[in-house]
Scaffold this motif. Structure first.
Motif, mmCIF file in Angstrom:
data_model
loop_
_atom_site.group_PDB
_atom_site.id
_atom_site.type_symbol
_atom_site.label_atom_id
_atom_site.label_comp_id
_atom_site.label_asym_id
_atom_site.label_seq_id
_atom_site.Cartn_x
_atom_site.Cartn_y
_atom_site.Cartn_z
ATOM 1 N N ASP B 461 -12.446 8.148 5.803
ATOM 2 C CA ASP B 461 -11.336 7.603 6.581
ATOM 3 C C ASP B 461 -10.434 8.751 7.021
ATOM 4 O O ASP B 461 -9.629 9.251 6.235
ATOM 5 C CB ASP B 461 -10.568 6.604 5.694
ATOM 6 C CG ASP B 461 -9.791 5.582 6.512
ATOM 7 O OD1 ASP B 461 -9.789 5.680 7.751
ATOM 8 O OD2 ASP B 461 -9.172 4.694 5.896
ATOM 9 N N ALA B 462 -10.617 9.195 8.257
ATOM 10 C CA ALA B 462 -9.792 10.282 8.789
ATOM 11 C C ALA B 462 -9.704 10.140 10.297
ATOM 12 O O ALA B 462 -10.584 9.553 10.918
ATOM 13 C CB ALA B 462 -10.397 11.637 8.432
ATOM 14 N N ALA B 463 -8.637 10.666 10.876
ATOM 15 C CA ALA B 463 -8.477 10.573 12.323
ATOM 16 C C ALA B 463 -7.741 11.781 12.853
ATOM 17 O O ALA B 463 -6.944 12.412 12.136
ATOM 18 C CB ALA B 463 -7.725 9.292 12.698
ATOM 19 N N GLY B 464 -8.021 12.102 14.111
ATOM 20 C CA GLY B 464 -7.402 13.260 14.742
ATOM 21 C C GLY B 464 -6.568 12.891 15.949
ATOM 22 O O GLY B 464 -6.580 11.739 16.404
ATOM 23 N N MET B 531 -3.671 5.466 10.775
ATOM 24 C CA MET B 531 -4.496 6.680 10.726
ATOM 25 C C MET B 531 -4.233 7.582 11.935
ATOM 26 O O MET B 531 -3.786 8.713 11.786
ATOM 27 C CB MET B 531 -5.977 6.304 10.660
ATOM 28 C CG MET B 531 -6.391 5.487 9.442
ATOM 29 S SD MET B 531 -6.037 6.278 7.856
ATOM 30 C CE MET B 531 -7.059 7.752 8.007
ATOM 31 N N GLY B 532 -4.521 7.091 13.134
ATOM 32 C CA GLY B 532 -4.327 7.897 14.334
ATOM 33 C C GLY B 532 -2.856 8.205 14.581
ATOM 34 O O GLY B 532 -2.507 9.292 15.057
ATOM 35 N N GLY B 533 -1.991 7.251 14.243
ATOM 36 C CA GLY B 533 -0.545 7.465 14.404
ATOM 37 C C GLY B 533 -0.065 8.598 13.518
ATOM 38 O O GLY B 533 0.759 9.426 13.929
ATOM 39 N N SER B 534 -0.614 8.659 12.309
ATOM 40 C CA SER B 534 -0.239 9.747 11.409
ATOM 41 C C SER B 534 -0.720 11.086 11.951
ATOM 42 O O SER B 534 -0.039 12.104 11.819
ATOM 43 C CB SER B 534 -0.841 9.509 10.011
ATOM 44 O OG SER B 534 -0.254 8.362 9.431
ATOM 45 N N LEU B 598 -3.730 20.210 17.487
ATOM 46 C CA LEU B 598 -4.616 19.146 17.043
ATOM 47 C C LEU B 598 -4.053 18.606 15.736
ATOM 48 O O LEU B 598 -3.780 19.379 14.817
ATOM 49 C CB LEU B 598 -6.034 19.673 16.815
ATOM 50 C CG LEU B 598 -6.708 20.331 18.025
ATOM 51 C CD1 LEU B 598 -8.101 20.808 17.640
ATOM 52 C CD2 LEU B 598 -6.780 19.363 19.200
ATOM 53 N N GLY B 599 -3.852 17.329 15.707
ATOM 54 C CA GLY B 599 -3.349 16.718 14.467
ATOM 55 C C GLY B 599 -4.491 16.114 13.674
ATOM 56 O O GLY B 599 -5.546 15.790 14.224
ATOM 57 N N TRP B 600 -4.285 15.960 12.394
ATOM 58 C CA TRP B 600 -5.333 15.375 11.553
ATOM 59 C C TRP B 600 -4.687 14.597 10.427
ATOM 60 O O TRP B 600 -3.636 14.996 9.926
ATOM 61 C CB TRP B 600 -6.243 16.473 10.999
ATOM 62 C CG TRP B 600 -7.533 15.929 10.458
ATOM 63 C CD1 TRP B 600 -7.879 15.781 9.160
ATOM 64 C CD2 TRP B 600 -8.636 15.434 11.232
ATOM 65 N NE1 TRP B 600 -9.131 15.230 9.067
ATOM 66 C CE2 TRP B 600 -9.625 15.003 10.321
ATOM 67 C CE3 TRP B 600 -8.876 15.305 12.596
ATOM 68 C CZ2 TRP B 600 -10.844 14.450 10.730
ATOM 69 C CZ3 TRP B 600 -10.086 14.762 13.005
ATOM 70 C CH2 TRP B 600 -11.057 14.338 12.085
ATOM 71 N N PHE B 716 2.346 5.860 3.011
ATOM 72 C CA PHE B 716 1.207 6.487 3.674
ATOM 73 C C PHE B 716 1.211 6.324 5.192
ATOM 74 O O PHE B 716 0.359 6.888 5.871
ATOM 75 C CB PHE B 716 -0.096 5.925 3.111
ATOM 76 C CG PHE B 716 -0.282 6.207 1.651
ATOM 77 C CD1 PHE B 716 -0.288 7.515 1.191
ATOM 78 C CD2 PHE B 716 -0.434 5.172 0.741
ATOM 79 C CE1 PHE B 716 -0.458 7.796 -0.156
ATOM 80 C CE2 PHE B 716 -0.606 5.441 -0.605
ATOM 81 C CZ PHE B 716 -0.616 6.750 -1.055
ATOM 82 N N GLY B 717 2.106 5.532 5.751
ATOM 83 C CA GLY B 717 2.040 5.267 7.185
ATOM 84 C C GLY B 717 3.073 6.069 7.955
ATOM 85 O O GLY B 717 4.095 6.478 7.412
#
Lengths: 288, 776
Positions: B461-464, B531-534, B598-600, B716-717
């Protein structure tokens, strides 16, 4: 997939009737197209010619002729809803047309088209049958007039011959002391084909809670929209209360011959004939 | 006043204008020079062996460019994210009616259609199996060699000692519930346009109505035997998906790409609504057997749950969908002893997969109906019963997870919903109404839920995120998670605007392109915001540090004294010391500093022990309460939903208006699920292929909806935000079922609760009837 066909667009009724006389067997007239386009798309019909009636403005009129209302075959459901004439002279028909499909379908679909398609579930038809409306059929050879009830033969089948067009529908204007109610049951509140429906027209009797004349038309409950004459007789000229109404409307069970399809079972439809009729009469007698 | 400038405000949707003015380009709107049309020949039977395919006549039809079958697939014959057992084109067997058997490319759509009719396929019909219980019996026809028992998956949850828990109970109640096949009913049927590698470049490009672009790319690459960098997917504006434009698009994109390679021409494929409903996967029908042990005081001592899910012909997302079900099956209650088993079973029905809710609507319907039934048996108020057993801070879930990292707000959302409807007053009012009315009956019903946020134990579970500030201070962003109507682009824009202290209209969101964006996994599980918002916050936050560093230098103040707002960077201590965002950006660029980040974001740790059926399934949860008020026509069975109230704890509403939009849409879908919708399968044959017979709720059927947003920020959000997309539709159906039971005294345990079922308690409709046989 829409197949290839020749499209003709006559400008006048005589021109249209001439084309039908010449090519009647292969030509498919289209008014609003709300049924025909679906059939074309499905390939259920493959006409070699389609006759677009939309230029026949003479068939779009709503006129008062003596005691009768004449509605051209190309009058749309929306036109019925919006015309001051129909609102005062044919309120029962207005109720029926209001429940047809959606705004878009009501804008395109016509009274003549609804009759020609002859679906047992057509929402404008029960009102016409209950009002003892007549349909005028025109051909190159002349015109003939039939009661709407006789015009309808079976699902998708009518008395219209290939060389004929529906020209207009004639119904008697509403008079003092008459009432009507259209009651439709569908799976949802819009865009729903009737599971069952009933149109009731009455003339109130002189005594309270009596009816001197009753006409009932059931939709989606038999191969065609069907009059309920046994119930009509049983309701006429007698004092009605909730209990007697409950009893008499049970007769509707014998008047209808529904089938089971994807929308409902035959048994449920029979029960609904009774329920919808009871609700309609209750509304007419005790609520309006 | 809000502590925020952009987030937590009802900023206008960034993609609204193009959509409402008809300017947005959907996949079916795209055209290329030299474009040809692709069509699929689908199976004639739900289960059959293919003896032979003769395409000679089709190939010789003028205008036909290619007719392809399974043997023309250069790479793997099958695809699938969890279990790759779905065929791009049927090899020697068809397993459901939507299976593709052959492909045609032709100069026009009608030639392609005509060619399909000329392909001669010789089938040997095989006995099919259409019911999951029958499919598990010995000797049942089987679908896949690797599943000789037709079992696609079995998950379980095991907590405490079930027998001891049941023994403690004063009352043991058992009920069975059933749910139906559901169509996503996105307004846009599937469409793709594939460009071949030559002459358009060294890679394939496929435009289309894609939800999970990276998963789709993986399948296309696999079946074409190409590396990932040679397959580029571009998402066209998406006309709705709801979980639906995934595997069906793997197949469509792969097929279009295959035809494009074979013909050297751009190939377009567009499904009709009938093709879409026939081929695309559905929400699973479940058979749910619930048993609970309850003490006299209303305490639940144990629950035993057994669930059978109809997976249809292929695995698709069944292993994950059923996993969410098994985790959440007991509902948001403290149950000391639990045993839950769920079986996903292959049948020759249309395959089932992801759909908004993802395994929760079924268990919520069963569990929340069951809670009312238990309360009735105990003679207890259903609200009091729920409150007594509700999860609270520090509670342990059925999977053994201690809920101590977030606010467990179940009682709070329930109380807010009840207060908003004046619940106790309504109960009295409707009881009085029912005493004096024979024809109409009114009722009120409640349902609650908890829901794990994001993927949980399903996997990585990860997003950029990509955020690039241009030299004039305007900003370009893009993301590997996709817009599908849920509002992601607006949410991300607001987050970046918040971090940079600029207004949202200075930000442009680029289209989604697998070769440019960061692979962020699938856009599912209500995970985009958290996820993507973070990840967006991460990228934009680092840009802010860079730019504010330069600004601090210029203004000669400490950097941590600076703040940004409405395009001005200024000193908190001395607001006269300020610089415009553009000016600060110009200086940053002049200094040669990086203005693109680039964010992650990697999701917090979760755990799942499949052997013992225990684990910290999700890193956080959301809570919801719905209240339905209905009027039932006692003579026809018609149900009118009079009012609907939905309270959702979303952590933080990044865009409150968008949250309300999600709630309204979710409730409308829940109403269809509860009362109207069912894809009718008759021995593997879909009976209702269009919206004249598959009834979604219209605007005339949806009542006034009161949306209540509850905010308990989550650690976490981004800004505390969690999720809202799916919880909005999971408890509408049980709330309505409970309201109908209040009104009529009859409990309906099968969906949809349509007219006949409400009136007679069961459906009388025959399955073996022609479509629309009234008119014809």
């Amino acid at each position: 997939m829409v197949n290839d066909f020749r499209l003709v667009r006559p400008k006048t009724l005589p021109e249209a009737l001439g084309l039908l006389d010449e090519f009647g067997q292969e030509i498919e007239p289209v008014a609003g197209g709300t049924d025909l386009l679906v059939k074309l798309e499905d390939g259920r019909i493959r006409p070699s010619q389609v006759m677009d009636l939309s230029a026949l403005n003479e068939l779009k009129q709503i006129r008062l002729v003596g005691e009768d209302l004449h509605l051209g075959a190309l009058v749309t459901h929306t036109a019925v809803l919006e015309s001051p004439l129909t609102r005062t002279e044919a309120p029962l028909l207005v109720m029926g047309c209001r429940t047809v499909g959606s705004t878009q379908i009501r804008n395109m679909g016509t009274l003549g088209g609804n009759l020609a398609t002859a679906s047992p579930a057509g929402d404008s038809i029960p009102a016409l049958v209950a009002l003892e409306a007549k349909v005028v059929l025109a051909s190159k050879k002349g015109e003939r007039t039939l009661p709407v009830e006789d015009f309808l033969v079976g699902p998708g089948k009518t008395e219209r011959r290939r060389e004929e067009l529906i020209k207009e529908i004639i119904l008697p204007c509403a008079r003092e002391g008459e009432k009507g109610f259209y009651n439709k049951l569908g799976q949802r509140n819009a865009l729903a084909i009737s599971i069952a429906n009933v149109a009731v027209w009455v003339r109130l009797g002189e005594r309270k809670n009596t009816l001197s004349r009753v006409r009932i038309a059931f939709g989606a409950l038999a191969p065609t929209v069907k009059r309920g004459r046994m119930v009509e007789d049983a309701l006429t000229d007698r004092e009605l209360d909730e209990a007697s109404l409950k009893g008499i409307t049970q007769l509707a069970w014998k008047e209808v011959a529904p089938i089971t399809d994807i929308r409902a079972s035959a048994q449920y439809r029979r029960d609904m004939a009774i329920a919808l009729l009871y609700q309609s009469l209750y509304h007419i007698l005790f609520l309006s | 006043m809000s502590q925020f400038r952009s987030v937590n405000h009802p900023v206008r949707r960034v993609d609204a204008y193009e959509k409402v003015t008809g300017r947005a380009k959907y996949a079916a709107d795209l055209r290329f020079d030299g474009m040809v049309w692709g069509k699929v020949l689908r199976s004639r039977y739900p289960h059959a062996r293919i003896r032979s395919i003769n395409a000679e006549k089709a190939r010789s039809l003028p205008g036909v460019l290619a007719v392809l079958t399974a043997q023309d697939v250069p790479g793997a014959k099958t695809f699938g994210i969890v279990v790759p057992n779905q065929y791009l084109l049927a090899d020697d067997r068809v397993r459901y009616l939507g299976d593709g058997v052959a492909l045609v490319a032709a100069e026009t759509e009608s030639i392609a259609q005509a060619a399909l009719a000329l392909i001669e396929v010789e089938y040997e019909e095989l006995p099919g199996v259409f019911d999951p219980l029958a499919a598990l019996e010995k000797g049942a026809p089987t679908l896949h060699a690797e599943a000789p028992d037709n079992l696609a998956v079995h998950h379980h949850v095991q907590k405490g000692d079930l027998a001891a828990g049941m023994a403690e109970a004063d009352l043991v109640l058992e009920r069975e519930y059933r749910t139906q096949f559901i169509e996503h009913a996105y307004i846009e049927p599937e469409a793709v346009l594939a460009l071949p590698t030559h002459p358009f470049g060294h890679y394939l490009t496929i435009y289309g109505s894609f939800q999970n672009i990276y998963n789709i790319r993986r399948s296309v690459a696999k079946v074409l035997a190409l590396p990932l960098n040679r397959v580029r997917l571009v998402q066209a504006t998406l006309g709705g998906s709801f979980g639906g434009k995934d595997e069906v698009m793997h197949a469509m994109a792969g097929r279009a790409a295959l035809l494009a390679q074979a013909t050297g021409r751009p190939v377009k494929m567009v499904n009709s609504r009938e093709e879409s409903i026939l081929e695309s996967y559905k929400r699973h029908p479940y058979i749910l057997r619930y048993q609970a042990g309850v003490k006299k005081d209303g305490t639940i001592s144990a629950m035993k749950i057994e669930v059978y899910a109809d997976a249809g012909a292929y695995a698709s997302m069944t292993p994950f969908v059923t996993w969410r079900s098994v985790v959440q099956a007991t509902g948001p209650y403290q149950v000391p002893h639990v045993r839950t088993d769920i079986y996903g079973v292959y049948t020759n029905n249309t395959y089932t997969g992801a759909m908004r809710g993802f395994g929760s609507p079924q268990v919520c319907f069963a569990n929340e109906s069951f809670m009312d039934e238990i309360a009735l048996e105990l003679g207890m108020d259903p609200i009091e019963f729920r409150m007594k057993n509700a999860l609270v801070d520090g509670s342990v879930t059925a999977t053994g997870q201690v809920l101590n990292r977030h606010r467990v707000s179940l009682k709070e959302v329930l109380s807010q919903a009840l207060e908003a409807v004046q619940y106790q007053d309504k109960v009295r009012e409707y009881r009085r109404f029912n005493e004096t009315n024979a024809e109409k009956k009114r009722g009120i019903g409640v349902a609650v839920s908890y829901r794990g946020v994001s993927l949980g134990g399903e996997g990585t579970d990860a997003a950029g995120a990509y955020v690039s500030v241009q030299q004039d201070g305007s900003v370009i962003i893009h993301s590997g998670l996709v817009e599908m109507g849920q509002g992601l682009r607006t949410i991300y824009t607001q987050i970046v605007a918040e971090e940079l202290g600029i207004s949202a209209d200075r930000i442009v969101f680029l289209d989604t392109d697998t070769s440019v964006n960061l692979d962020s996994g699938p856009t599912v599980a209500s995970r985009s915001t958290i996820m993507g918002g973070s990840a967006m916050k991460d990228a934009a936050g680092r840009l802010r540090l860079t730019i504010h560093g330069v600004a601090a230098d210029k203004l000669e103040v400490a950097q941590d004294d600076l703040t940004g707002e409405a395009g001005i960077i200024y000193s908190r201590n001395n607001p006269e010391k300020k610089i415009t965002f553009e000016e600060a950006v110009r200086h940053t660029a002049l200094r040669g500093l990086r203005l693109t980040e680039l964010g992650w974001y990697q999701g917090p740790k979760v755990s799942w022990d499949e052997e013992h059926g225990q684990g910290d399934a999700y890193f956080t949860y959301v809570y919801a309460a719905n209240v339905a008020e209905v009027e039932v026509d006692a003579e026809t069975g018609q149900v009118e939903v009079l009012r609907f109230t939905a309270a959702h704890d979303v952590g933080r509403a990044i865009n409150p208006e968008n949250v309300r939009g999600q709630i309204y849409g979710g409730v409308a879908m829940a109403l269809g699920y509860g009362l109207l919708e069912e894809v009718e399968m008759d021995k593997g044959v879909t009976r209702n292929l269009n919206f004249d017979e598959y009834f979604v709720a219209t605007t005339m059927d949806v009542p006034d909806i009161q949306a209540i947003i509850v905010e308990n920020p989550d650690e976490f959000g981004p800004y505390g935000a969690k999720s809202v997309g799916e919880p909005t539709l999971e408890i509408g159906a049980p709330a309505i079922a409970n309201a109908i039971a209040f009104a009529t005294g009859k409990r309906l345990r099968e969906l949809p609760m349509d007219l006949e079922r409400v009136l007679l308690g069961h459906s009388l409709r025959e399955r073996r009837t022609k479509r629309g046989s009234v008119e014809r």
